[in-house]
Design a protein around this motif. Structure first.
Motif, PDB file in Angstrom:
ATOM      1  N   LEU A 111     -47.248 -20.249   1.764  1.00  0.00           N
ATOM      2  CA  LEU A 111     -46.803 -20.882   3.761  1.00  0.00           C
ATOM      3  C   LEU A 111     -45.279 -20.632   2.950  1.00  0.00           C
ATOM      4  CD1 LEU A 111     -46.453 -21.208   6.057  1.00  0.00           C
ATOM      5  CD2 LEU A 111     -47.357 -23.465   5.310  1.00  0.00           C
ATOM      6  N   LEU A 112     -44.722 -20.561   1.617  1.00  0.00           N
ATOM      7  CA  LEU A 112     -43.425 -21.195   1.714  1.00  0.00           C
ATOM      8  C   LEU A 112     -42.153 -19.781   1.789  1.00  0.00           C
ATOM      9  CD1 LEU A 112     -42.458 -24.058  -0.451  1.00  0.00           C
ATOM     10  CD2 LEU A 112     -41.099 -23.660   1.423  1.00  0.00           C
ATOM     11  N   GLN A 113     -42.749 -18.543   1.596  1.00  0.00           N
ATOM     12  CA  GLN A 113     -42.500 -17.331   1.092  1.00  0.00           C
ATOM     13  C   GLN A 113     -41.904 -17.026   2.551  1.00  0.00           C
ATOM     14  OE1 GLN A 113     -44.603 -14.881  -1.884  1.00  0.00           O
ATOM     15  NE2 GLN A 113     -44.086 -13.010  -1.250  1.00  0.00           N
ATOM     16  N   LYS A 114     -43.785 -16.722   3.015  1.00  0.00           N
ATOM     17  CA  LYS A 114     -43.532 -16.492   4.830  1.00  0.00           C
ATOM     18  C   LYS A 114     -42.257 -17.245   5.622  1.00  0.00           C
ATOM     19  CE  LYS A 114     -47.124 -13.321   4.040  1.00  0.00           C
ATOM     20  NZ  LYS A 114     -46.921 -12.263   4.216  1.00  0.00           N
ATOM     21  N   GLU A 125     -28.408 -11.911   8.140  1.00  0.00           N
ATOM     22  CA  GLU A 125     -27.643 -12.028   7.619  1.00  0.00           C
ATOM     23  C   GLU A 125     -27.561 -11.461   5.633  1.00  0.00           C
ATOM     24  OE1 GLU A 125     -24.468 -12.624   8.940  1.00  0.00           O
ATOM     25  OE2 GLU A 125     -25.115 -13.326  10.603  1.00  0.00           O
ATOM     26  N   MET A 126     -26.137 -11.840   5.850  1.00  0.00           N
ATOM     27  CA  MET A 126     -26.229 -10.568   3.629  1.00  0.00           C
ATOM     28  C   MET A 126     -26.355 -12.358   2.764  1.00  0.00           C
ATOM     29  SD  MET A 126     -27.332  -7.699   3.810  1.00  0.00           S
ATOM     30  CE  MET A 126     -27.086  -7.123   2.426  1.00  0.00           C
ATOM     31  N   GLU A 127     -26.458 -12.923   2.939  1.00  0.00           N
ATOM     32  CA  GLU A 127     -25.253 -13.892   2.475  1.00  0.00           C
ATOM     33  C   GLU A 127     -26.012 -15.442   2.916  1.00  0.00           C
ATOM     34  OE1 GLU A 127     -21.734 -14.369   0.766  1.00  0.00           O
ATOM     35  OE2 GLU A 127     -21.429 -12.603  -0.240  1.00  0.00           O
ATOM     36  N   VAL A 128     -27.097 -15.468   2.498  1.00  0.00           N
ATOM     37  CA  VAL A 128     -27.764 -16.304   2.904  1.00  0.00           C
ATOM     38  C   VAL A 128     -28.294 -17.614   2.027  1.00  0.00           C
ATOM     39  CG1 VAL A 128     -30.251 -17.397   3.895  1.00  0.00           C
ATOM     40  CG2 VAL A 128     -28.615 -15.251   4.310  1.00  0.00           C
ATOM     41  N   VAL A 129     -28.574 -18.997   2.268  1.00  0.00           N
ATOM     42  CA  VAL A 129     -28.664 -20.509   1.296  1.00  0.00           C
ATOM     43  C   VAL A 129     -29.848 -20.743   2.062  1.00  0.00           C
ATOM     44  CG1 VAL A 129     -27.834 -22.322   0.631  1.00  0.00           C
ATOM     45  CG2 VAL A 129     -25.947 -20.221   0.428  1.00  0.00           C
ATOM     46  N   VAL A 130     -30.779 -21.076   1.075  1.00  0.00           N
ATOM     47  CA  VAL A 130     -32.160 -21.530   0.820  1.00  0.00           C
ATOM     48  C   VAL A 130     -31.544 -23.112   1.192  1.00  0.00           C
ATOM     49  CG1 VAL A 130     -34.365 -21.354   0.655  1.00  0.00           C
ATOM     50  CG2 VAL A 130     -33.608 -19.801   1.122  1.00  0.00           C
ATOM     51  N   LYS A 142     -39.376 -20.274  -7.715  1.00  0.00           N
ATOM     52  CA  LYS A 142     -40.792 -19.299  -7.644  1.00  0.00           C
ATOM     53  C   LYS A 142     -40.720 -18.501  -7.359  1.00  0.00           C
ATOM     54  CE  LYS A 142     -44.932 -19.826 -10.035  1.00  0.00           C
ATOM     55  NZ  LYS A 142     -46.641 -19.705 -10.801  1.00  0.00           N
ATOM     56  N   ILE A 143     -40.895 -18.577  -5.770  1.00  0.00           N
ATOM     57  CA  ILE A 143     -41.559 -17.716  -4.878  1.00  0.00           C
ATOM     58  C   ILE A 143     -40.110 -16.945  -4.357  1.00  0.00           C
ATOM     59  CG2 ILE A 143     -43.049 -18.658  -4.406  1.00  0.00           C
ATOM     60  CD1 ILE A 143     -40.852 -18.902  -2.253  1.00  0.00           C
ATOM     61  N   LEU A 144     -39.041 -17.398  -4.488  1.00  0.00           N
ATOM     62  CA  LEU A 144     -37.820 -16.731  -3.647  1.00  0.00           C
ATOM     63  C   LEU A 144     -37.541 -15.782  -4.210  1.00  0.00           C
ATOM     64  CD1 LEU A 144     -35.248 -17.454  -1.584  1.00  0.00           C
ATOM     65  CD2 LEU A 144     -34.214 -17.750  -3.954  1.00  0.00           C
ATOM     66  N   PRO A 145     -37.696 -15.092  -5.718  1.00  0.00           N
ATOM     67  CA  PRO A 145     -37.815 -13.582  -5.566  1.00  0.00           C
ATOM     68  C   PRO A 145     -38.420 -12.698  -5.080  1.00  0.00           C
ATOM     69  CG  PRO A 145     -37.586 -14.760  -7.810  1.00  0.00           C
ATOM     70  CD  PRO A 145     -37.604 -15.579  -6.568  1.00  0.00           C
ATOM     71  N   LYS A 146     -39.793 -13.380  -5.013  1.00  0.00           N
ATOM     72  CA  LYS A 146     -40.879 -12.467  -3.891  1.00  0.00           C
ATOM     73  C   LYS A 146     -40.807 -12.229  -2.833  1.00  0.00           C
ATOM     74  CE  LYS A 146     -43.820 -13.754  -7.511  1.00  0.00           C
ATOM     75  NZ  LYS A 146     -46.278 -14.250  -7.548  1.00  0.00           N
ATOM     76  N   ALA A 147     -40.191 -13.282  -1.970  1.00  0.00           N
ATOM     77  CA  ALA A 147     -39.785 -13.956  -0.881  1.00  0.00           C
ATOM     78  C   ALA A 147     -38.735 -12.750  -0.172  1.00  0.00           C
ATOM     79  CB  ALA A 147     -39.160 -14.823  -0.556  1.00  0.00           C
ATOM     80  N   THR A 168     -29.559 -17.411  -2.297  1.00  0.00           N
ATOM     81  CA  THR A 168     -29.677 -18.566  -2.547  1.00  0.00           C
ATOM     82  C   THR A 168     -30.325 -19.407  -2.875  1.00  0.00           C
ATOM     83  OG1 THR A 168     -27.251 -19.223  -2.767  1.00  0.00           O
ATOM     84  CG2 THR A 168     -27.117 -17.199  -4.838  1.00  0.00           C
ATOM     85  N   LEU A 169     -30.471 -20.659  -3.517  1.00  0.00           N
ATOM     86  CA  LEU A 169     -31.301 -22.239  -3.227  1.00  0.00           C
ATOM     87  C   LEU A 169     -30.311 -22.756  -3.515  1.00  0.00           C
ATOM     88  CD1 LEU A 169     -33.477 -23.414  -2.762  1.00  0.00           C
ATOM     89  CD2 LEU A 169     -34.157 -24.087  -5.950  1.00  0.00           C
TER      90      LEU A 169
END
Length: 224
Positions: A111-114, A125-130, A142-147, A168-169
């Motif tokens: 769900l987080l990935q979605k 945007e091309m540069e985003v902070v999560v 863990k799931i950020l690269p897959k997202a 980036t996180l």
């Protein structure tokens, strides 16, 4: 028998006396007539005044009754609306507690990935902070690269352009999302000038707003 003229000539005072009596009688009759007429006029005016006063008081009473009835109806409606709002708010809180069960389930990472993918598509945007909750940092890491990979694939499929976004996180733990967010993520761009709220709480509020008419119809059918 003497003629009348001779009698009058004989006693002239009788004629004057008779005229005086007749004149006095006529004057008295006229005075009584005027008095009776004036009395009737005064009585009639008094009756009209009483009727007007009664009509005015009756109208005032009706107006006061209408005002009181309107105030009572308004108070009942306000109380009813207050009870409805309390019920709807309690449902909202209950739904929020259900979100906590979701974030503790095994499907929460997916769900987080979605939510991240959806946020990247919306923010454009091309540069985003999560941003996420402190307890979700390990999962998001863990799931950020897959997202990001899923987001790039979707854009490439739809537009034919392969993006290389920098996502980036957030590294400042003091800026982690509060527990009241009930999970999910925040995405920001342009140094925080663009913010996208994709937390569980914001999603719940959105669904709640969209379904409000249906919820009211189900809970309060008599109001429809």
């Amino acid at each position: 028998m003497l003629p009348v003229c001779s009698l009058s000539h004989f006693c002239p005072c009788n004629t004057n006396t008779t005229l005086t009596i007749i004149s006095s009688s006529l004057s008295t009759t006229q005075t009584e007539h005027d008095f009776n007429l004036e009395k009737q006029t005064l009585v009639h005016e008094a009756k009209l005044n009483v009727q007007d006063e009664f009509t005015k008081k009756e109208k005032d009473r009706e107006i006061q009754e209408r005002i009181a009835r309107s105030a009572e109806i308004g108070a009942c409606r306000q109380k009813k609306m207050q009870l409805r709002d309390e019920l709807l708010n309690s449902l909202m809180k209950e739904a929020g507690s259900k979100c906590k069960m979701v974030v503790s389930g095994q499907n929460y990472p997916a769900l987080l990935q979605k939510l991240i993918v959806q946020g990247l598509i919306k923010i454009e945007e091309m540069e985003v902070v999560v941003y996420c909750r402190g307890e979700d940092v390990a999962t998001v890491t863990k799931i950020l690269p897959k997202a990001i990979e899923e987001y790039v694939a979707i854009i490439e499929k739809e537009s034919g352009v392969k993006l290389e976004p920098k996502v980036t996180l957030n590294g400042d733990r003091a800026k982690d999302l509060p527990d009241s967010s009930n999970g999910g993520v925040h995405l920001t761009a342009l140094n925080g000038k663009i913010v996208l709220d994709n937390t569980m709480t914001s999603r719940l509020e959105l669904v709640y707003s969209e379904l409000m008419p249906s919820i009211r119809a189900i809970l309060f059918p008599e109001a429809e």
